[in-house]
Design a protein around this motif. Structure first.
Motif, PDB file in Angstrom:
ATOM      1  N   GLU A 270       0.824  -1.218   0.000  1.00 51.38           N
ATOM      2  CA  GLU A 270       0.000   0.000   0.000  1.00 51.38           C
ATOM      3  C   GLU A 270       0.851   1.258   0.000  1.00 51.38           C
ATOM      4  OE1 GLU A 270      -3.545   2.227   2.573  1.00 51.38           O
ATOM      5  OE2 GLU A 270      -2.702   0.328   3.301  1.00 51.38           O
ATOM      6  N   GLY A 273       4.096   2.877  -3.212  1.00 48.94           N
ATOM      7  CA  GLY A 273       3.956   3.728  -4.384  1.00 48.94           C
ATOM      8  C   GLY A 273       3.441   2.968  -5.587  1.00 48.94           C
ATOM      9  N   GLU A 274       3.317   1.629  -5.496  1.00 50.31           N
ATOM     10  CA  GLU A 274       2.865   0.814  -6.619  1.00 50.31           C
ATOM     11  C   GLU A 274       1.363   0.537  -6.597  1.00 50.31           C
ATOM     12  OE1 GLU A 274       4.565  -0.003  -9.197  1.00 50.31           O
ATOM     13  OE2 GLU A 274       6.546   0.594  -8.473  1.00 50.31           O
ATOM     14  N   LYS A 276      -1.861   1.608  -7.091  1.00 52.89           N
ATOM     15  CA  LYS A 276      -2.553   2.735  -7.713  1.00 52.89           C
ATOM     16  C   LYS A 276      -3.398   2.216  -8.864  1.00 52.89           C
ATOM     17  CE  LYS A 276       1.786   3.499 -10.171  1.00 52.89           C
ATOM     18  NZ  LYS A 276       2.975   4.370 -10.290  1.00 52.89           N
ATOM     19  N   ASP A 277      -4.270   3.048  -9.382  1.00 44.06           N
ATOM     20  CA  ASP A 277      -5.129   2.632 -10.484  1.00 44.06           C
ATOM     21  C   ASP A 277      -4.294   2.069 -11.627  1.00 44.06           C
ATOM     22  OD1 ASP A 277      -7.595   3.237  -9.369  1.00 44.06           O
ATOM     23  OD2 ASP A 277      -7.613   5.289 -10.103  1.00 44.06           O
ATOM     24  N   PHE A 279      -2.689  -0.872 -11.629  1.00 41.71           N
ATOM     25  CA  PHE A 279      -1.559  -1.742 -11.274  1.00 41.71           C
ATOM     26  C   PHE A 279      -1.906  -3.207 -11.552  1.00 41.71           C
ATOM     27  CE2 PHE A 279      -3.855  -2.850  -7.492  1.00 41.71           C
ATOM     28  CZ  PHE A 279      -3.206  -3.925  -6.899  1.00 41.71           C
ATOM     29  N   ARG A 303      -9.686   2.355  -0.715  1.00 41.48           N
ATOM     30  CA  ARG A 303      -9.101   3.473  -1.458  1.00 41.48           C
ATOM     31  C   ARG A 303      -9.689   3.625  -2.863  1.00 41.48           C
ATOM     32  NH1 ARG A 303      -2.648   3.296  -0.932  1.00 41.48           N
ATOM     33  NH2 ARG A 303      -3.012   4.791  -2.613  1.00 41.48           N
ATOM     34  N   ILE A 305      -9.476   1.760  -5.557  1.00 39.08           N
ATOM     35  CA  ILE A 305      -8.453   1.525  -6.596  1.00 39.08           C
ATOM     36  C   ILE A 305      -8.934   0.413  -7.520  1.00 39.08           C
ATOM     37  CG2 ILE A 305      -6.132   0.590  -6.985  1.00 39.08           C
ATOM     38  CD1 ILE A 305      -5.263   2.047  -4.426  1.00 39.08           C
TER      39      ILE A 305
END
Length: 517
Positions: A270, A273-274, A276-277, A279, A303, A305
């Motif tokens: 989480e 930094g990876e 995210k939308d 991924f 979140r 995502i």
């Protein structure tokens, strides 16, 4: 000679030939692959309206004209429920065939029945991504006259394409087939899901037998393997027990410590930094690895995502995430749960893929190269982040390379999860017994006693520290573990090399020496 990881590699090994030492995860590819040897699939033909159907497996095997020194292959999608491999080897042995090279995509507890044929000269060499149980013990003790070869799933496809593995006969179990050999694992009484590991065998084997307990009207749809590659079709009473697919290492853990490791790993992902939308995501076959998906699912919902795709071995948990709209698609090379098969046949965004597309380093569309996050288990990990997933604490072969090094090499974030020790045996240690995945491909280690980030990833460490996650130096963690367990007793080995571990590009990352009895 020594490879880049300072492992002693012989220049040549009887039964295998000249060995090329591992130089780095992408060194061979960067040097170029255009001159790498390749072999074409065999030419085949049948006369009009020929009948491929045989009364039994023995008849089909006899028709392939088996011979001494042949290479025979199988897939392992039924895992511990498979019954075809042992039966096929028994038939070959009864026919007096000797000096067989067995090239199954993996060997499980279901295959212990071939052990007598390792001892009597029927089987003299093995190529596989994994070997377990009594088979692994016997191999480590030197039962075979020739060294066995451990390869990754992608490395297996590369080995067939380049002629390192030259398949004479493959016997492919399918849960449904028609009389021409169009076959699938996605429906039928013994449905097991994807047949991704079988594709390369069907294309390249000189003779292909499809075995099914469910012969359907022509054409069988979908076609995991296609009739133009199939020589013979056999109807049997049973290909195995699909209920034994989801067992052991392919079931989400319920152990409190492993669940705690999974929670920590999800936190690392989480805040890496990876997450995210868009991924992409894969988890390995270990129970703790699979459990990470449970917590990532909750985080993605919280979140809001939406991911791109889930890759690799697929569980019903991954199917749930697809159905909930958390990911747009699934690329399925192996189903870790028989329940996955209904999704595979009914959802167009649940896509069956061959192992070559999944992980073969010698192609320009390798799916593992598109991975953002992968979570993998470990039997051992050392202070240079090198991972062992093959040999246990006594030196016996008891695991699988699988897609470990394939996915680790391609992912933006590779997370290794394991306890710091098991039963007073250190897991985090100064040196692992056998290297399968090089430390350069591992970004972070998550254990119950701490999280360690590879020094090559200062950016990742910074992200985690900023989020409040405590990061330990892996050398400090190893010392802490040693204070609890004591120093691990060295495994006593003979000088004889009984096996080699190929990296996915065909170079040798390590060797396995005979265990001293």
């Amino acid at each position: 000679m020594k490879n880049i990881l300072q492992r002693d590699i012989p220049q040549e090994l009887e039964g295998i030939g000249v060995l090329e030492p591992f130089e780095g995860a992408f060194t061979k590819l960067k040097k170029g692959w255009m001159e790498e040897a390749t072999v074409p699939p065999p030419n085949k033909a049948k006369l009009p309206h020929s009948n491929k159907v045989c009364d039994n497996l023995r008849e089909a095997i006899i028709k392939t004209q088996p011979k001494n020194g042949m290479t025979v292959s199988f897939h392992h999608h039924l895992r511990a429920g498979d019954s075809i491999l042992v039966e096929s080897i028994k038939i070959l042995a009864d026919l007096g065939i000797k000096d067989i090279t067995l090239a199954s995509s993996s060997l499980t507890s279901a295959h212990v029945g071939i052990l007598p044929y390792l001892k009597d000269g029927t089987i003299t060499q093995i190529y596989s991504s994994g070997i377990r149980g009594e088979l692994g013990k016997a191999l480590a003790e030197g039962v075979l006259p020739k060294p066995f070869v451990i390869h990754s799933h992608g490395g297996r496809v590369r080995a067939v394409h380049t002629g390192r593995i030259n398949i004479d006969l493959t016997v492919l179990a399918a849960s449904a087939s028609d009389i021409e050999g169009n076959a699938t694992g996605s429906h039928g009484p013994s449905a097991f899901g994807s047949m991704g590991y079988a594709a390369i065998d069907s294309w390249y084997a000189k003779q292909v037998i499809v075995v099914s307990d469910n012969i359907v009207d022509y054409p069988c749809v979908p076609q995991s393997v296609s009739q133009n590659y199939i020589d013979y079709v056999v109807k049997v009473d049973s290909i195995g027990d699909p209920s034994k697919i989801a067992g052991g290492t392919t079931r989400i853990t319920k152990a409190p410590m492993d669940l705690q490791i999974a929670r920590l790993a999800a936190q690392v992902i989480e805040h890496s930094g990876e997450l995210k939308d868009g991924f992409s995501f894969q988890v390995g076959a270990g129970g703790a690895s699979l459990a990470v998906a449970k917590y990532i699912r909750k985080t993605m919902k919280r979140r809001e995502i939406k991911g791109s795709f889930i890759l690799g071995g697929i569980t019903s948990y991954g199917v749930d995430m697809l159905n909930e709209g958390l990911f747009r698609s699934i690329f399925d090379v192996q189903s870790f749960d028989a329940a996955v098969s209904s999704s595979l046949i009914n959802n167009p965004f649940h896509i069956e893929i061959p192992a070559g597309l999944y992980a073969n380093p010698f192609n320009c569309g390798c799916m593992t190269n598109k991975l953002d996050v992968v979570v993998l288990g470990a039997l051992e990990i050392d202070t240079d982040f090198n991972v062992n997933v093959i040999t246990g604490s006594e030196g016996y072969v008891r695991g699988a390379s699988g897609g470990h090094s394939d996915t680790a090499s391609g992912a933006n974030l590779t997370v290794a999860v394991c306890p710091s020790f098991r039963g007073r045996i250190p897991i985090v240690k100064e040196n692992v017994h056998t290297i399968v995945t090089p430390g350069e491909s591992i970004d972070v280690l998550v254990t119950e006693r701490g999280i360690c980030v590879n020094p090559k990833r200062p950016d990742l460490k910074e992200n985690l520290v900023k989020s409040g996650i405590i990061v330990k130096d892996i050398k400090d963690l190893a010392k802490e573990v040693e204070q609890i367990t004591g120093k691990a007793k060295p495994i006593e080995n003979e000088d004889r090399i009984v096996g080699v571990v190929e990296y996915r590009d065909g170079t040798i990352i390590d060797v396995i020496r005979q265990v001293k009895q």
